[in-house]
Write a protein that holds these residues in place. Sequence first.
Motif, short mmCIF file in Angstrom:
data_model
loop_
_atom_site.label_atom_id
_atom_site.label_comp_id
_atom_site.label_asym_id
_atom_site.label_seq_id
_atom_site.Cartn_x
_atom_site.Cartn_y
_atom_site.Cartn_z
N ASP A 121 0.83 -1.19 0.00
CA ASP A 121 0.00 0.00 0.00
C ASP A 121 0.87 1.25 0.00
O ASP A 121 0.60 2.21 -0.72
CB ASP A 121 -0.93 0.00 1.21
N GLU A 122 1.95 1.22 0.77
CA GLU A 122 2.84 2.37 0.82
C GLU A 122 3.52 2.60 -0.53
O GLU A 122 3.67 3.74 -0.97
CB GLU A 122 3.90 2.15 1.91
N GLU A 123 3.93 1.54 -1.19
CA GLU A 123 4.55 1.68 -2.51
C GLU A 123 3.58 2.29 -3.51
O GLU A 123 3.96 3.16 -4.30
CB GLU A 123 5.04 0.32 -3.02
N PHE A 124 2.32 1.84 -3.49
CA PHE A 124 1.31 2.42 -4.39
C PHE A 124 1.06 3.88 -4.04
O PHE A 124 1.01 4.74 -4.92
CB PHE A 124 -0.01 1.65 -4.28
N THR A 125 0.90 4.17 -2.78
CA THR A 125 0.57 5.52 -2.32
C THR A 125 1.69 6.50 -2.63
O THR A 125 1.44 7.61 -3.08
CB THR A 125 0.28 5.52 -0.81
N ASN A 126 2.92 6.09 -2.43
CA ASN A 126 4.06 6.98 -2.64
C ASN A 126 4.54 6.99 -4.09
O ASN A 126 5.43 7.75 -4.44
CB ASN A 126 5.22 6.61 -1.72
N GLY A 127 3.97 6.16 -4.91
CA GLY A 127 4.31 6.16 -6.32
C GLY A 127 5.66 5.55 -6.67
O GLY A 127 6.22 5.85 -7.71
#
Length: 78
Positions: free
Chosen positions: A12-18
């Motif tokens: 989720d963090e990877e998706f959110t932070n791009g």
Amino acid sequence: MAMTDEEAIALDEEFTNGTLRLGDGMGPTMRRRELLRLLDDVSANYLITIAESTHKTPAQVVGDMVRREIAANAAITT
């Protein structure tokens, strides 16, 4: 196999932070169009027809053609 909570949070963090990249942005249809754009209409239509009838991609059809040509030329030179 299910994700752990930690794995889900990290994803989720990877998706959110791009920071997560998903491929080259070109799906099979886009790659096919790019390949066929290099050809004239007759050649492109021929490749599409062969690809559809043999259940291969146009790139696979071209690869088969190139390998046959290489083999034929190798037989001539040996």
